[in-house]
Design a protein around this motif. Sequence first.
Motif, PDB file in Angstrom:
ATOM      1  N   VAL A  42       0.821  -1.207   0.000  1.00 17.42           N
ATOM      2  CA  VAL A  42       0.000   0.000   0.000  1.00 17.42           C
ATOM      3  C   VAL A  42       0.862   1.267   0.000  1.00 17.42           C
ATOM      4  O   VAL A  42       0.590   2.208  -0.737  1.00 17.42           O
ATOM      5  CB  VAL A  42      -0.958  -0.039   1.222  1.00 17.42           C
ATOM      6  N   VAL A  43       1.908   1.282   0.808  1.00 19.94           N
ATOM      7  CA  VAL A  43       2.784   2.458   0.860  1.00 19.94           C
ATOM      8  C   VAL A  43       3.456   2.669  -0.494  1.00 19.94           C
ATOM      9  O   VAL A  43       3.435   3.771  -1.053  1.00 19.94           O
ATOM     10  CB  VAL A  43       3.858   2.323   1.971  1.00 19.94           C
ATOM     11  N   ALA A  44       4.010   1.604  -1.050  1.00 18.78           N
ATOM     12  CA  ALA A  44       4.737   1.720  -2.322  1.00 18.78           C
ATOM     13  C   ALA A  44       3.802   2.138  -3.452  1.00 18.78           C
ATOM     14  O   ALA A  44       4.122   3.037  -4.237  1.00 18.78           O
ATOM     15  CB  ALA A  44       5.421   0.395  -2.647  1.00 18.78           C
ATOM     16  N   LEU A  45       2.634   1.516  -3.499  1.00 19.75           N
ATOM     17  CA  LEU A  45       1.704   1.822  -4.582  1.00 19.75           C
ATOM     18  C   LEU A  45       1.161   3.247  -4.461  1.00 19.75           C
ATOM     19  O   LEU A  45       1.074   3.976  -5.453  1.00 19.75           O
ATOM     20  CB  LEU A  45       0.554   0.799  -4.593  1.00 19.75           C
ATOM     21  N   TYR A  46       0.837   3.635  -3.245  1.00 15.55           N
ATOM     22  CA  TYR A  46       0.315   4.993  -3.042  1.00 15.55           C
ATOM     23  C   TYR A  46       1.315   6.043  -3.520  1.00 15.55           C
ATOM     24  O   TYR A  46       0.962   6.987  -4.224  1.00 15.55           O
ATOM     25  CB  TYR A  46      -0.021   5.227  -1.564  1.00 15.55           C
ATOM     26  N   GLU A  47       2.567   5.867  -3.155  1.00 14.56           N
ATOM     27  CA  GLU A  47       3.587   6.850  -3.547  1.00 14.56           C
ATOM     28  C   GLU A  47       3.752   6.888  -5.066  1.00 14.56           C
ATOM     29  O   GLU A  47       3.938   7.959  -5.647  1.00 14.56           O
ATOM     30  CB  GLU A  47       4.923   6.534  -2.869  1.00 14.56           C
ATOM     31  N   GLY A  48       3.675   5.735  -5.700  1.00 10.15           N
ATOM     32  CA  GLY A  48       3.784   5.689  -7.152  1.00 10.15           C
ATOM     33  C   GLY A  48       2.602   6.368  -7.819  1.00 10.15           C
ATOM     34  O   GLY A  48       2.752   7.120  -8.795  1.00 10.15           O
ATOM     35  N   GLU A  49       1.451   6.110  -7.260  1.00  8.80           N
ATOM     36  CA  GLU A  49       0.209   6.688  -7.776  1.00  8.80           C
ATOM     37  C   GLU A  49       0.231   8.215  -7.659  1.00  8.80           C
ATOM     38  O   GLU A  49      -0.077   8.937  -8.614  1.00  8.80           O
ATOM     39  CB  GLU A  49      -0.934   6.112  -6.913  1.00  8.80           C
ATOM     40  N   VAL A  50       0.628   8.697  -6.491  1.00  6.98           N
ATOM     41  CA  VAL A  50       0.667  10.137  -6.258  1.00  6.98           C
ATOM     42  C   VAL A  50       1.738  10.801  -7.136  1.00  6.98           C
ATOM     43  O   VAL A  50       1.542  11.921  -7.599  1.00  6.98           O
ATOM     44  CB  VAL A  50       0.907  10.438  -4.759  1.00  6.98           C
ATOM     45  N   ASN A  51       2.830  10.104  -7.380  1.00  5.69           N
ATOM     46  CA  ASN A  51       3.853  10.690  -8.246  1.00  5.69           C
ATOM     47  C   ASN A  51       3.332  10.912  -9.661  1.00  5.69           C
ATOM     48  O   ASN A  51       3.697  11.900 -10.301  1.00  5.69           O
ATOM     49  CB  ASN A  51       5.118   9.822  -8.273  1.00  5.69           C
ATOM     50  N   ILE A  52       2.483  10.022 -10.148  1.00  3.49           N
ATOM     51  CA  ILE A  52       1.889  10.242 -11.465  1.00  3.49           C
ATOM     52  C   ILE A  52       0.983  11.470 -11.411  1.00  3.49           C
ATOM     53  O   ILE A  52       1.058  12.358 -12.261  1.00  3.49           O
ATOM     54  CB  ILE A  52       1.112   8.998 -11.966  1.00  3.49           C
ATOM     55  N   ALA A  53       0.153  11.540 -10.376  1.00  8.54           N
ATOM     56  CA  ALA A  53      -0.737  12.699 -10.225  1.00  8.54           C
ATOM     57  C   ALA A  53       0.047  14.006 -10.099  1.00  8.54           C
ATOM     58  O   ALA A  53      -0.333  15.030 -10.665  1.00  8.54           O
ATOM     59  CB  ALA A  53      -1.656  12.505  -9.016  1.00  8.54           C
ATOM     60  N   LEU A  63      19.535  11.284  -8.404  1.00  8.43           N
ATOM     61  CA  LEU A  63      19.172  12.478  -7.638  1.00  8.43           C
ATOM     62  C   LEU A  63      17.725  12.374  -7.139  1.00  8.43           C
ATOM     63  O   LEU A  63      17.435  12.661  -5.967  1.00  8.43           O
ATOM     64  CB  LEU A  63      19.336  13.714  -8.532  1.00  8.43           C
ATOM     65  N   ALA A  64      16.830  11.937  -8.015  1.00 13.49           N
ATOM     66  CA  ALA A  64      15.411  11.813  -7.649  1.00 13.49           C
ATOM     67  C   ALA A  64      15.212  10.819  -6.512  1.00 13.49           C
ATOM     68  O   ALA A  64      14.305  10.965  -5.682  1.00 13.49           O
ATOM     69  CB  ALA A  64      14.588  11.393  -8.863  1.00 13.49           C
ATOM     70  N   MET A  65      16.081   9.815  -6.456  1.00  9.25           N
ATOM     71  CA  MET A  65      15.958   8.784  -5.414  1.00  9.25           C
ATOM     72  C   MET A  65      16.433   9.281  -4.051  1.00  9.25           C
ATOM     73  O   MET A  65      16.164   8.664  -3.032  1.00  9.25           O
ATOM     74  CB  MET A  65      16.783   7.544  -5.792  1.00  9.25           C
ATOM     75  N   GLN A  66      17.154  10.402  -4.042  1.00 11.35           N
ATOM     76  CA  GLN A  66      17.675  10.888  -2.754  1.00 11.35           C
ATOM     77  C   GLN A  66      16.556  11.442  -1.874  1.00 11.35           C
ATOM     78  O   GLN A  66      15.757  12.254  -2.335  1.00 11.35           O
ATOM     79  CB  GLN A  66      18.705  11.996  -2.987  1.00 11.35           C
ATOM     80  N   PRO A  67      16.520  10.999  -0.607  1.00 11.03           N
ATOM     81  CA  PRO A  67      15.502  11.526   0.304  1.00 11.03           C
ATOM     82  C   PRO A  67      15.598  13.044   0.372  1.00 11.03           C
ATOM     83  O   PRO A  67      16.695  13.589   0.503  1.00 11.03           O
ATOM     84  CB  PRO A  67      15.876  10.908   1.661  1.00 11.03           C
ATOM     85  N   MET A  87      10.156  12.190  -0.310  1.00  5.64           N
ATOM     86  CA  MET A  87      10.262  10.911   0.400  1.00  5.64           C
ATOM     87  C   MET A  87       9.512   9.778  -0.295  1.00  5.64           C
ATOM     88  O   MET A  87       9.550   8.632   0.155  1.00  5.64           O
ATOM     89  CB  MET A  87       9.743  11.080   1.829  1.00  5.64           C
ATOM     90  N   GLY A  88       8.809  10.109  -1.374  1.00  6.59           N
ATOM     91  CA  GLY A  88       7.988   9.106  -2.050  1.00  6.59           C
ATOM     92  C   GLY A  88       8.807   7.960  -2.645  1.00  6.59           C
ATOM     93  O   GLY A  88       8.556   6.789  -2.344  1.00  6.59           O
ATOM     94  N   LEU A  89       9.770   8.310  -3.487  1.00  8.70           N
ATOM     95  CA  LEU A  89      10.590   7.262  -4.110  1.00  8.70           C
ATOM     96  C   LEU A  89      11.370   6.468  -3.058  1.00  8.70           C
ATOM     97  O   LEU A  89      11.403   5.237  -3.121  1.00  8.70           O
ATOM     98  CB  LEU A  89      11.514   7.862  -5.181  1.00  8.70           C
ATOM     99  N   PRO A  90      11.997   7.136  -2.060  1.00 10.30           N
ATOM    100  CA  PRO A  90      12.641   6.357  -0.995  1.00 10.30           C
ATOM    101  C   PRO A  90      11.657   5.428  -0.264  1.00 10.30           C
ATOM    102  O   PRO A  90      12.010   4.285   0.066  1.00 10.30           O
ATOM    103  CB  PRO A  90      13.191   7.424  -0.039  1.00 10.30           C
ATOM    104  N   ASN A  91      10.431   5.889  -0.046  1.00 13.20           N
ATOM    105  CA  ASN A  91       9.421   5.025   0.585  1.00 13.20           C
ATOM    106  C   ASN A  91       9.156   3.782  -0.266  1.00 13.20           C
ATOM    107  O   ASN A  91       8.981   2.680   0.266  1.00 13.20           O
ATOM    108  CB  ASN A  91       8.089   5.765   0.759  1.00 13.20           C
ATOM    109  N   ILE A  92       9.100   3.984  -1.584  1.00  6.13           N
ATOM    110  CA  ILE A  92       8.835   2.850  -2.482  1.00  6.13           C
ATOM    111  C   ILE A  92       9.977   1.833  -2.366  1.00  6.13           C
ATOM    112  O   ILE A  92       9.759   0.638  -2.195  1.00  6.13           O
ATOM    113  CB  ILE A  92       8.686   3.313  -3.952  1.00  6.13           C
TER     114      ILE A  92
END
Lengths: 143, 111
Positions: A40-51, A84-88, A106-111
């Motif tokens: 759920v955490v990983a998917l939510y962050e991915g979903e929000v990144n698209i939005a 760079l994008a992966m950096q918290p 923190m989204g990508l690091p959370n994923i």
Amino acid sequence: MNFEFKVQGGDFVRAGNASSQVKKILKQLNVDSAIIKRVVVALYEGEVNIAAHAFNGIINVEIDTERILIKLDDNGPGIPDIDLAMQPGYSTASPIVREMGFGAGMGLPNIKNNSDDFKISSVVGKGTHLEITVNLKSTKEEV
Amino acid sequence: MTVKDLVETLQLKVFSGSTGMNREVTGGYSSDLLSDVMGNAESGMVWITLQTHVNVMAIASLKELSAIILVKGFEPEENTLTQSNVEGIPILGTTLQTFEISGKLYQLLNS
Ligand SMILES: Nc1ncnc2c1ncn2[C@@H]1O[C@H](COP(=O)(O)OP(=O)(O)OP(=O)(O)O)[C@@H](O)[C@H]1O
Ligand SMILES: [Mg+2]
């Protein structure tokens, strides 16, 4: 089992919809709650990144007896520097998006922290592709 | 301790989600950054924030939080209220700021 969800760029009201559906499905399948939490955490962050960062995207969720594989494909600006994008803390979120409390970087690091395997690739000017795997018999500790 | 106990002891306003008043409170998390909460809050926690939009409910539901406390007199937006009622996750309110209400909640949960 295969499920598909569409995400519209800028649509924050519906962001989280796919995560919520997938959570219900995994609960019905009696998947271990610690694993559901990570998915759920990983998917939510991915979903929000698209939005937040792309124009539109498609999420494909594949569930079998071994693992849950989530593929997120978007049409969008892409990511010029993935390391760079992966950096918290790194974020290019707009001021409006930040005001809503997104854009902590923190989204990508959370994923990454919540998946057993995480692949990200991107073409600038075209879009971004994420592959998140969570094993059903995972031994990874929740973070 | 339930959400109801918390409401009574800390004199919180109940905006919505009153069917969730018996949810068990296991701790608290204070943050206005959504992916911070997504990454670090645990189920059963009360989330203290000034964010009032509907994504707050998406996170509360996905993370199975016990309640949300809005600080400084902030009020939830209309669709946030609706979603709180649908999920049965209460949205509470206080006029105190984050530092003060966090301190009180911390003390209450650890006494
Ligand atoms: N799908 C995407 N398309 C284009 N750029 C992206 C995408 N996903 C992430 N990025 C870029 O990577 C950065 C970091 O992403 P990350 O999810 O870690 O943080 P954020 O989305 O900015 O903030 P947060 O997730 O904490 O709310 C983003 O600010 C953006 O520049
Ligand atoms: Mg993000």
